[in-house]
Design a protein around this motif. Structure first.
Motif, mmCIF file in Angstrom:
data_model
loop_
_atom_site.group_PDB
_atom_site.id
_atom_site.type_symbol
_atom_site.label_atom_id
_atom_site.label_comp_id
_atom_site.label_asym_id
_atom_site.label_seq_id
_atom_site.Cartn_x
_atom_site.Cartn_y
_atom_site.Cartn_z
ATOM 1 N N LEU A 10 0.532 -0.836 -0.092
ATOM 2 C CA LEU A 10 0.347 0.006 0.037
ATOM 3 C C LEU A 10 0.866 1.533 -0.340
ATOM 4 O O LEU A 10 1.989 1.518 0.194
ATOM 5 C CB LEU A 10 -1.002 -0.293 1.418
ATOM 6 N N PHE A 11 0.630 2.112 -0.908
ATOM 7 C CA PHE A 11 1.290 3.400 -1.455
ATOM 8 C C PHE A 11 0.657 5.036 -0.991
ATOM 9 O O PHE A 11 -0.665 4.588 -1.374
ATOM 10 C CB PHE A 11 1.591 3.599 -2.674
ATOM 11 N N ASP A 12 0.844 4.998 -0.187
ATOM 12 C CA ASP A 12 0.258 6.955 0.347
ATOM 13 C C ASP A 12 0.304 7.541 -0.645
ATOM 14 O O ASP A 12 1.308 7.386 -2.041
ATOM 15 C CB ASP A 12 0.711 7.784 1.803
ATOM 16 N N LEU A 13 -0.299 8.983 -1.088
ATOM 17 C CA LEU A 13 -0.297 9.492 -2.429
ATOM 18 C C LEU A 13 0.451 10.811 -1.744
ATOM 19 O O LEU A 13 1.727 10.805 -2.449
ATOM 20 C CB LEU A 13 -1.574 9.698 -2.867
ATOM 21 N N ASP A 14 0.206 11.767 -0.496
ATOM 22 C CA ASP A 14 0.440 12.527 -1.079
ATOM 23 C C ASP A 14 2.202 13.102 -0.030
ATOM 24 O O ASP A 14 1.725 12.316 1.123
ATOM 25 C CB ASP A 14 -0.347 14.220 0.268
ATOM 26 N N ASN A 15 2.668 13.128 -1.078
ATOM 27 C CA ASN A 15 4.662 13.468 -0.089
ATOM 28 C C ASN A 15 4.946 12.131 -0.007
ATOM 29 O O ASN A 15 5.951 12.134 0.567
ATOM 30 C CB ASN A 15 4.590 14.333 0.140
ATOM 31 N N THR A 16 4.718 11.164 -0.724
ATOM 32 C CA THR A 16 4.698 9.560 -1.332
ATOM 33 C C THR A 16 4.940 9.633 -2.282
ATOM 34 O O THR A 16 6.551 9.483 -3.100
ATOM 35 C CB THR A 16 4.011 8.659 -0.448
ATOM 36 N N LEU A 17 4.132 9.465 -3.182
ATOM 37 C CA LEU A 17 3.742 9.670 -4.756
ATOM 38 C C LEU A 17 3.879 10.379 -5.677
ATOM 39 O O LEU A 17 4.108 11.320 -6.417
ATOM 40 C CB LEU A 17 2.882 8.749 -4.687
ATOM 41 N N SER A 18 3.057 11.468 -4.545
ATOM 42 C CA SER A 18 2.874 13.125 -5.881
ATOM 43 C C SER A 18 3.915 14.293 -4.394
ATOM 44 O O SER A 18 3.699 14.056 -3.469
ATOM 45 C CB SER A 18 0.904 13.800 -5.888
ATOM 46 N N ASP A 19 3.894 15.185 -5.378
ATOM 47 C CA ASP A 19 5.329 16.218 -4.656
ATOM 48 C C ASP A 19 3.302 17.644 -3.856
ATOM 49 O O ASP A 19 3.955 17.586 -5.116
ATOM 50 C CB ASP A 19 5.774 16.613 -5.544
ATOM 51 N N ALA A 20 3.228 17.225 -2.888
ATOM 52 C CA ALA A 20 1.703 18.590 -2.816
ATOM 53 C C ALA A 20 2.453 19.772 -2.558
ATOM 54 O O ALA A 20 1.253 20.632 -1.747
ATOM 55 C CB ALA A 20 0.953 17.952 -1.184
ATOM 56 N N ALA A 21 3.803 20.214 -2.381
ATOM 57 C CA ALA A 21 4.352 21.023 -1.936
ATOM 58 C C ALA A 21 3.357 22.961 -2.644
ATOM 59 O O ALA A 21 3.229 23.418 -1.484
ATOM 60 C CB ALA A 21 5.961 21.263 -2.077
ATOM 61 N N HIS A 22 3.465 22.321 -3.722
ATOM 62 C CA HIS A 22 2.701 23.926 -4.703
ATOM 63 C C HIS A 22 1.610 24.049 -3.516
ATOM 64 O O HIS A 22 0.993 25.485 -3.938
ATOM 65 C CB HIS A 22 2.668 23.381 -6.046
ATOM 66 N N ARG A 23 1.090 23.425 -3.070
ATOM 67 C CA ARG A 23 -0.649 22.964 -2.675
ATOM 68 C C ARG A 23 -0.674 23.651 -0.970
ATOM 69 O O ARG A 23 -1.333 23.817 -0.665
ATOM 70 C CB ARG A 23 -1.797 21.900 -2.317
ATOM 71 N N GLN A 24 0.947 23.744 -0.174
ATOM 72 C CA GLN A 24 0.545 23.890 1.230
ATOM 73 C C GLN A 24 -0.335 25.498 1.175
ATOM 74 O O GLN A 24 -0.410 25.709 2.272
ATOM 75 C CB GLN A 24 1.759 23.966 1.382
ATOM 76 N N LYS A 25 0.321 25.946 0.548
ATOM 77 C CA LYS A 25 -0.441 27.742 0.816
ATOM 78 C C LYS A 25 -1.617 27.649 1.015
ATOM 79 O O LYS A 25 -1.791 28.530 1.502
ATOM 80 C CB LYS A 25 0.314 28.684 -0.646
ATOM 81 N N PHE A 26 -2.174 26.945 -0.041
ATOM 82 C CA PHE A 26 -3.675 27.016 0.992
ATOM 83 C C PHE A 26 -4.133 25.733 2.533
ATOM 84 O O PHE A 26 -5.166 26.895 2.675
ATOM 85 C CB PHE A 26 -4.680 25.719 -0.016
ATOM 86 N N ALA A 40 -6.459 21.822 -6.780
ATOM 87 C CA ALA A 40 -4.527 21.701 -7.071
ATOM 88 C C ALA A 40 -3.928 19.921 -6.734
ATOM 89 O O ALA A 40 -3.387 20.108 -7.788
ATOM 90 C CB ALA A 40 -3.917 22.000 -6.511
ATOM 91 N N ALA A 41 -4.517 19.105 -6.197
ATOM 92 C CA ALA A 41 -3.507 17.920 -6.622
ATOM 93 C C ALA A 41 -3.734 17.122 -7.884
ATOM 94 O O ALA A 41 -2.685 16.659 -8.170
ATOM 95 C CB ALA A 41 -5.472 16.748 -6.008
ATOM 96 N N PRO A 42 -4.522 17.494 -8.912
ATOM 97 C CA PRO A 42 -4.125 17.024 -10.751
ATOM 98 C C PRO A 42 -2.717 17.875 -11.264
ATOM 99 O O PRO A 42 -1.970 16.740 -11.455
ATOM 100 C CB PRO A 42 -5.382 16.814 -11.051
ATOM 101 N N LYS A 43 -2.479 18.177 -10.567
ATOM 102 C CA LYS A 43 -1.401 18.821 -11.046
ATOM 103 C C LYS A 43 0.050 18.715 -10.228
ATOM 104 O O LYS A 43 1.099 19.490 -10.682
ATOM 105 C CB LYS A 43 -1.246 20.243 -10.647
ATOM 106 N N ASP A 44 -0.061 18.309 -9.372
ATOM 107 C CA ASP A 44 0.530 17.493 -8.782
ATOM 108 C C ASP A 44 2.073 17.047 -9.602
ATOM 109 O O ASP A 44 1.545 16.109 -9.932
ATOM 110 C CB ASP A 44 0.379 16.882 -8.091
ATOM 111 N N PRO A 45 3.550 16.952 -9.104
ATOM 112 C CA PRO A 45 3.860 16.757 -9.733
ATOM 113 C C PRO A 45 4.668 15.138 -9.220
ATOM 114 O O PRO A 45 4.301 15.152 -8.299
ATOM 115 C CB PRO A 45 5.138 17.457 -10.235
ATOM 116 N N PRO A 46 4.851 14.090 -9.931
ATOM 117 C CA PRO A 46 5.020 13.039 -8.730
ATOM 118 C C PRO A 46 6.657 13.044 -8.867
ATOM 119 O O PRO A 46 7.572 13.930 -8.816
ATOM 120 C CB PRO A 46 5.472 11.801 -10.894
ATOM 121 N N LEU A 47 6.715 12.208 -7.555
ATOM 122 C CA LEU A 47 8.132 12.112 -6.964
ATOM 123 C C LEU A 47 8.638 11.119 -7.532
ATOM 124 O O LEU A 47 8.056 9.970 -7.202
ATOM 125 C CB LEU A 47 7.724 12.083 -5.519
ATOM 126 N N VAL A 48 9.668 11.236 -7.449
ATOM 127 C CA VAL A 48 10.868 10.174 -8.918
ATOM 128 C C VAL A 48 10.746 8.578 -7.716
ATOM 129 O O VAL A 48 10.549 7.411 -7.837
ATOM 130 C CB VAL A 48 11.840 10.637 -9.656
#
Length: 162
Positions: A10-26, A40-48
């Motif tokens: 099982l994998f988490d998403l935010d800050n595990t697979l996706s970079d949620a940094a750009h959404r923190q401002k909200f 804004a989550a669909p715009k998250d870049p993937p975390l390699v």
């Protein structure tokens, strides 16, 4: 969506697979803008590192996703996973009205899944989720490859939002 299909990672998403940094401002606003945060989550870049781990794990067992995102984000989340080439797998999300701490929601879900599956691995960025899962006997990899976020930690632990 629970069915017996053998070993599952099982994998988490935010800050595990996706970079949620750009959404923190909200989350820094008062009141917090949860609608904008999740929109804004669909715009998250993937975390390699997370994506690579999910892909390599999929060669050994089934991969699924366990996130504190609310159920109302399902379509966007599934689209994001597909767009970034992540393995197909079941997705467990927090019910829209559930405001428990992330660790309470995720640990309960892990235990339910473990009743008829071999939970091979949990990958999550939340140190408290990881700690509680380890204490309950699950194998855990802490996703430490994203920039830590106090705002996200607060949302997970105090507000039960993600």
């Amino acid at each position: 969506m629970t069915q017996n299909s053998g070993a599952l990672a099982l994998f988490d998403l935010d800050n595990t697979l996706s970079d949620a940094a750009h959404r923190q401002k909200f989350l820094l606003r008062r009141p917090r803008d949860w609608h904008a945060f999740f929109a804004a989550a669909p715009k998250d870049p993937p975390l390699v590192r997370g994506v690579e781990l999910a892909l390599s794990t999929a060669r050994e067992c089934a991969v699924g996703y366990l996130t504190g995102r609310p159920e109302r984000c399902r379509a966007d989340t599934v689209d994001w996973l597909r767009a970034h080439g992540l393995p197909d797998g079941p997705l467990w999300m927090r019910p829209d009205s559930d405001r428990r701490r992330a660790r309470a929601f995720k640990l309960e879900t892990l235990r339910e899944l473990a009743a008829d599956r071999d939970i091979r691995l949990l990958v999550d960025d939340d140190e408290l989720v990881c700690r509680d899962a380890r204490r309950s006997g699950f194998r855990v990899v802490r996703a430490d490859w994203a920039q830590p976020s106090g705002a996200l930690r607060n949302a997970q632990e105090r507000e039960g939002r993600t």
